[in-house]
Design a protein around this motif. Sequence first.
Motif, PDB file in Angstrom:
ATOM      1  N   LEU A 147       0.819  -1.221   0.000  1.00 17.87           N
ATOM      2  CA  LEU A 147       0.000   0.000   0.000  1.00 17.87           C
ATOM      3  C   LEU A 147       0.852   1.269   0.000  1.00 17.87           C
ATOM      4  O   LEU A 147       0.415   2.316  -0.455  1.00 17.87           O
ATOM      5  N   GLY A 148       2.048   1.153   0.558  1.00 16.59           N
ATOM      6  CA  GLY A 148       2.884   2.347   0.740  1.00 16.59           C
ATOM      7  C   GLY A 148       2.549   2.973   2.091  1.00 16.59           C
ATOM      8  O   GLY A 148       1.369   3.027   2.459  1.00 16.59           O
ATOM      9  N   GLY A 149       3.599   3.418   2.800  1.00 15.23           N
ATOM     10  CA  GLY A 149       3.436   3.898   4.169  1.00 15.23           C
ATOM     11  C   GLY A 149       2.334   4.937   4.347  1.00 15.23           C
ATOM     12  O   GLY A 149       1.519   4.846   5.260  1.00 15.23           O
ATOM     13  N   LYS A 150       2.321   5.945   3.429  1.00 14.85           N
ATOM     14  CA  LYS A 150       1.360   7.062   3.593  1.00 14.85           C
ATOM     15  C   LYS A 150      -0.073   6.577   3.459  1.00 14.85           C
ATOM     16  O   LYS A 150      -0.942   6.920   4.280  1.00 14.85           O
ATOM     17  N   ARG A 151      -0.340   5.752   2.404  1.00 22.24           N
ATOM     18  CA  ARG A 151      -1.711   5.259   2.184  1.00 22.24           C
ATOM     19  C   ARG A 151      -2.131   4.342   3.319  1.00 22.24           C
ATOM     20  O   ARG A 151      -3.277   4.366   3.764  1.00 22.24           O
ATOM     21  N   TRP A 152      -1.188   3.522   3.783  1.00 15.74           N
ATOM     22  CA  TRP A 152      -1.480   2.597   4.882  1.00 15.74           C
ATOM     23  C   TRP A 152      -1.866   3.385   6.136  1.00 15.74           C
ATOM     24  O   TRP A 152      -2.841   3.074   6.811  1.00 15.74           O
ATOM     25  N   GLN A 153      -1.076   4.454   6.392  1.00 14.56           N
ATOM     26  CA  GLN A 153      -1.363   5.272   7.588  1.00 14.56           C
ATOM     27  C   GLN A 153      -2.733   5.927   7.498  1.00 14.56           C
ATOM     28  O   GLN A 153      -3.483   5.967   8.470  1.00 14.56           O
ATOM     29  N   LYS A 154      -3.039   6.433   6.290  1.00 22.37           N
ATOM     30  CA  LYS A 154      -4.346   7.085   6.082  1.00 22.37           C
ATOM     31  C   LYS A 154      -5.470   6.098   6.343  1.00 22.37           C
ATOM     32  O   LYS A 154      -6.445   6.398   7.035  1.00 22.37           O
ATOM     33  N   LEU A 155      -5.320   4.864   5.789  1.00 24.14           N
ATOM     34  CA  LEU A 155      -6.346   3.832   5.972  1.00 24.14           C
ATOM     35  C   LEU A 155      -6.506   3.503   7.456  1.00 24.14           C
ATOM     36  O   LEU A 155      -7.616   3.409   7.972  1.00 24.14           O
ATOM     37  N   HIS A 156      -5.371   3.405   8.142  1.00 27.71           N
ATOM     38  CA  HIS A 156      -5.430   2.986   9.545  1.00 27.71           C
ATOM     39  C   HIS A 156      -5.887   4.089  10.506  1.00 27.71           C
ATOM     40  O   HIS A 156      -6.187   3.811  11.665  1.00 27.71           O
ATOM     41  N   MET A 157      -5.983   5.326   9.980  1.00 30.32           N
ATOM     42  CA  MET A 157      -6.593   6.398  10.782  1.00 30.32           C
ATOM     43  C   MET A 157      -8.077   6.100  11.025  1.00 30.32           C
ATOM     44  O   MET A 157      -8.695   6.662  11.928  1.00 30.32           O
ATOM     45  N   LEU A 158      -8.637   5.188  10.187  1.00 32.48           N
ATOM     46  CA  LEU A 158     -10.049   4.791  10.350  1.00 32.48           C
ATOM     47  C   LEU A 158     -10.326   4.225  11.733  1.00 32.48           C
ATOM     48  O   LEU A 158     -11.468   4.202  12.186  1.00 32.48           O
ATOM     49  N   ILE A 159      -9.284   3.775  12.407  1.00 33.15           N
ATOM     50  CA  ILE A 159      -9.472   3.152  13.712  1.00 33.15           C
ATOM     51  C   ILE A 159     -10.148   4.117  14.702  1.00 33.15           C
ATOM     52  O   ILE A 159     -10.915   3.690  15.563  1.00 33.15           O
ATOM     53  N   TYR A 160      -9.902   5.430  14.530  1.00 33.02           N
ATOM     54  CA  TYR A 160     -10.545   6.400  15.432  1.00 33.02           C
ATOM     55  C   TYR A 160     -12.057   6.446  15.172  1.00 33.02           C
ATOM     56  O   TYR A 160     -12.850   6.528  16.105  1.00 33.02           O
ATOM     57  N   ALA A 161     -12.446   6.372  13.885  1.00 33.84           N
ATOM     58  CA  ALA A 161     -13.883   6.345  13.556  1.00 33.84           C
ATOM     59  C   ALA A 161     -14.486   5.046  14.092  1.00 33.84           C
ATOM     60  O   ALA A 161     -15.593   5.048  14.660  1.00 33.84           O
ATOM     61  N   ILE A 162     -13.742   3.946  13.940  1.00 33.29           N
ATOM     62  CA  ILE A 162     -14.257   2.634  14.366  1.00 33.29           C
ATOM     63  C   ILE A 162     -14.484   2.605  15.876  1.00 33.29           C
ATOM     64  O   ILE A 162     -15.522   2.150  16.358  1.00 33.29           O
ATOM     65  N   VAL A 163     -13.502   3.120  16.619  1.00 35.72           N
ATOM     66  CA  VAL A 163     -13.637   3.053  18.078  1.00 35.72           C
ATOM     67  C   VAL A 163     -14.784   3.965  18.546  1.00 35.72           C
ATOM     68  O   VAL A 163     -15.526   3.620  19.466  1.00 35.72           O
ATOM     69  N   LEU A 164     -14.973   5.101  17.854  1.00 37.10           N
ATOM     70  CA  LEU A 164     -16.102   5.975  18.215  1.00 37.10           C
ATOM     71  C   LEU A 164     -17.426   5.297  17.881  1.00 37.10           C
ATOM     72  O   LEU A 164     -18.388   5.388  18.650  1.00 37.10           O
ATOM     73  N   LEU A 165     -17.468   4.567  16.748  1.00 34.50           N
ATOM     74  CA  LEU A 165     -18.691   3.819  16.403  1.00 34.50           C
ATOM     75  C   LEU A 165     -18.952   2.731  17.449  1.00 34.50           C
ATOM     76  O   LEU A 165     -20.098   2.489  17.842  1.00 34.50           O
TER      77      LEU A 165
END
Length: 211
Positions: A147-165
């Motif tokens: 994925l490449g570091g930057k794209r991977w990091q962007k995708l994994h920022m989703l964890i904040y939305a997930i934990v709030l959900l």
Amino acid sequence: MAIKSSRKIFKPLVFAACLMPLAWLAYALYSDTVLGTKLMTADPIQKLDRELGDWALILIVLSLTVRPLAEIFKKGELVGYRRMIGLFAFFYVCLHLSSYIVLNLQLDFDEFIKDVTKRNFITIGIIAFTLLTPLAITSTKGMIKRLGGKRWQKLHMLIYAIVLLGVFHFFMMIRADFTRPSIYLGIILVLLGYRYWAKWRKSRPRKAVAT
Ligand code: HEM
């Protein structure tokens, strides 16, 4: 070398610690069935499902605390445990979902579809689960490279939305005493605050040079 040898000791320890809740639940179910105790209350299926949901949320929150702790205590090696904790969180979410479908609904898929479309807290749970799945799949070193570091990091920022959900899902399913989900929400807001503060602090010297 010291880090490598400490990881050799701590990795199995963290692994075992993440399995402890499951071991406890297995023991409690065994004890209630064979020894006649009431560790899992009068409604063991509900208790099991709730415990699994709780541990899923606890482990997601724990995985989010790893980086701040590593930065605050200057122990970069701690970050090496984040993936394992995150994958265990996904494992507990899968068990939570399975216990709901298999034990609670007894594999009645019509009822499942009805629940997902009609009960809002279940809809939110499914959205959180759906978003968490690609994060678990892309947690390997190979996927980070692909994925490449930057794209991977962007995708994994989703964890904040997930934990709030996940917390929202918790708030929606209870009618009274919002203490526990409020505590989770408080911790998540502190973690988000820390993240923005760390980002702002990192960007500050560069801005100072530019001006
Ligand atoms: C990231 C995903 C999820 C997280 C973090 C999560 C977390 C939780 C938490 C913390 C609870 C409350 C436990 C308690 O009362 O102590 C809960 C309850 C529950 N969750 Fe989830 N959940 C997730 C996904 C799902 C999914 C996908 C489903 C099913 C489609 C689901 C179904 C339920 C049900 C039915 C309850 C209530 C259990 C009962 O009262 O019998 N959850 N969940």
